[in-house]
Design a protein around this motif. Sequence first.
Motif, PDB file in Angstrom:
ATOM      1  N   ARG A  25       1.521   2.102  -3.490  1.00 58.37           N
ATOM      2  CA  ARG A  25       0.346   2.395  -4.310  1.00 58.37           C
ATOM      3  C   ARG A  25      -0.335   3.706  -3.930  1.00 58.37           C
ATOM      4  NH1 ARG A  25      -4.184  -2.016  -5.914  1.00 58.37           N
ATOM      5  NH2 ARG A  25      -2.715  -2.346  -7.606  1.00 58.37           N
ATOM      6  N   TYR A  26      -0.275   4.083  -2.651  1.00 55.63           N
ATOM      7  CA  TYR A  26      -1.000   5.257  -2.166  1.00 55.63           C
ATOM      8  C   TYR A  26      -0.080   6.153  -1.335  1.00 55.63           C
ATOM      9  CZ  TYR A  26      -4.743   1.711  -2.628  1.00 55.63           C
ATOM     10  OH  TYR A  26      -5.568   0.715  -3.070  1.00 55.63           O
ATOM     11  N   VAL A  36      -4.079   5.648   2.657  1.00 56.82           N
ATOM     12  CA  VAL A  36      -5.369   5.022   2.342  1.00 56.82           C
ATOM     13  C   VAL A  36      -6.036   4.582   3.633  1.00 56.82           C
ATOM     14  CG1 VAL A  36      -4.379   2.717   1.986  1.00 56.82           C
ATOM     15  CG2 VAL A  36      -6.545   3.311   0.869  1.00 56.82           C
ATOM     16  N   ASN A  57     -10.256  -4.967  -4.354  1.00 56.08           N
ATOM     17  CA  ASN A  57     -10.718  -3.589  -4.466  1.00 56.08           C
ATOM     18  C   ASN A  57     -10.570  -3.115  -5.909  1.00 56.08           C
ATOM     19  OD1 ASN A  57      -8.079  -2.258  -4.819  1.00 56.08           O
ATOM     20  ND2 ASN A  57      -7.729  -2.796  -2.669  1.00 56.08           N
ATOM     21  N   TRP A  66      -3.584   9.335  -3.890  1.00 56.67           N
ATOM     22  CA  TRP A  66      -2.617   8.641  -4.730  1.00 56.67           C
ATOM     23  C   TRP A  66      -1.220   9.178  -4.426  1.00 56.67           C
ATOM     24  CZ3 TRP A  66      -4.820   4.540  -6.441  1.00 56.67           C
ATOM     25  CH2 TRP A  66      -6.156   4.539  -6.829  1.00 56.67           C
ATOM     26  N   ARG A 100      -8.957   1.935 -11.190  1.00 59.15           N
ATOM     27  CA  ARG A 100      -8.870   3.393 -11.033  1.00 59.15           C
ATOM     28  C   ARG A 100      -7.507   3.918 -11.494  1.00 59.15           C
ATOM     29  NH1 ARG A 100     -12.213   6.225  -6.864  1.00 59.15           N
ATOM     30  NH2 ARG A 100     -14.211   5.159  -6.978  1.00 59.15           N
ATOM     31  N   SER A 160      -8.814  -0.517  -7.012  1.00 55.12           N
ATOM     32  CA  SER A 160      -7.682   0.392  -7.216  1.00 55.12           C
ATOM     33  C   SER A 160      -7.011   0.215  -8.572  1.00 55.12           C
ATOM     34  CB  SER A 160      -6.648   0.232  -6.102  1.00 55.12           C
ATOM     35  OG  SER A 160      -7.171   0.714  -4.889  1.00 55.12           O
ATOM     36  N   ASN A 177     -13.788   4.089  -3.614  1.00 55.65           N
ATOM     37  CA  ASN A 177     -13.117   2.931  -4.223  1.00 55.65           C
ATOM     38  C   ASN A 177     -13.601   1.676  -3.481  1.00 55.65           C
ATOM     39  OD1 ASN A 177     -11.278   0.977  -5.049  1.00 55.65           O
ATOM     40  ND2 ASN A 177      -9.501   2.324  -4.883  1.00 55.65           N
ATOM     41  N   ASN A 202       0.826  -1.208   0.000  1.00 56.07           N
ATOM     42  CA  ASN A 202       0.000   0.000   0.000  1.00 56.07           C
ATOM     43  C   ASN A 202       0.862   1.261   0.000  1.00 56.07           C
ATOM     44  OD1 ASN A 202      -2.487  -1.224  -0.146  1.00 56.07           O
ATOM     45  ND2 ASN A 202      -2.830  -1.211   2.058  1.00 56.07           N
ATOM     46  N   TYR A 222     -14.275  -1.941  -1.864  1.00 55.32           N
ATOM     47  CA  TYR A 222     -13.447  -3.069  -1.425  1.00 55.32           C
ATOM     48  C   TYR A 222     -14.332  -4.131  -0.786  1.00 55.32           C
ATOM     49  CZ  TYR A 222     -13.766  -2.291   3.613  1.00 55.32           C
ATOM     50  OH  TYR A 222     -14.243  -2.187   4.900  1.00 55.32           O
TER      51      TYR A 222
END
Length: 133
Positions: free
Chosen positions: A58-59, A62, A119, A90, A124, A121, A99, A55, A101
């Motif tokens: 990726r983010y 979050v 999810n 992001w 997106r 993601s 988003n 994560n 999940y």
Amino acid sequence: MSDALSPDAALVRDFLEASMVPDPERAASYMADDVRITFTGGRPFTHPSGPTAFNAMRYAWVKKRMERFDVAPGDGETVVYSVGTLYGAWPDGEPFEGNRYVDRFLVRGGKIVTMDVWNDSAERILTRLGVEA
């Protein structure tokens, strides 16, 4: 969300709250030593630090808006689904929300023994890149 959760759903909620801090060591205290985690894209992990590290790539950050817990008790084990949406930012700082999940947990003996995560993601991210998924 009701405060009247079953013990297994409350365990999952507490795990997810620890995961969102993120505090993977505290999150691990809710899991069996031999837990099997299957994260988005089929990524296997054996400790909550794996999804936390993924994560972080990726983010920027979050969190989960936990909308409900669906509980299916069985013979000596319980399946708990956590359903809701992700929100956060992001890596470039652009915020997102809504988003979807679904997390599926198998709880046995007061510990999470399996966790499966899905999810939206990836879809997106593709949309942000101009690719229609």
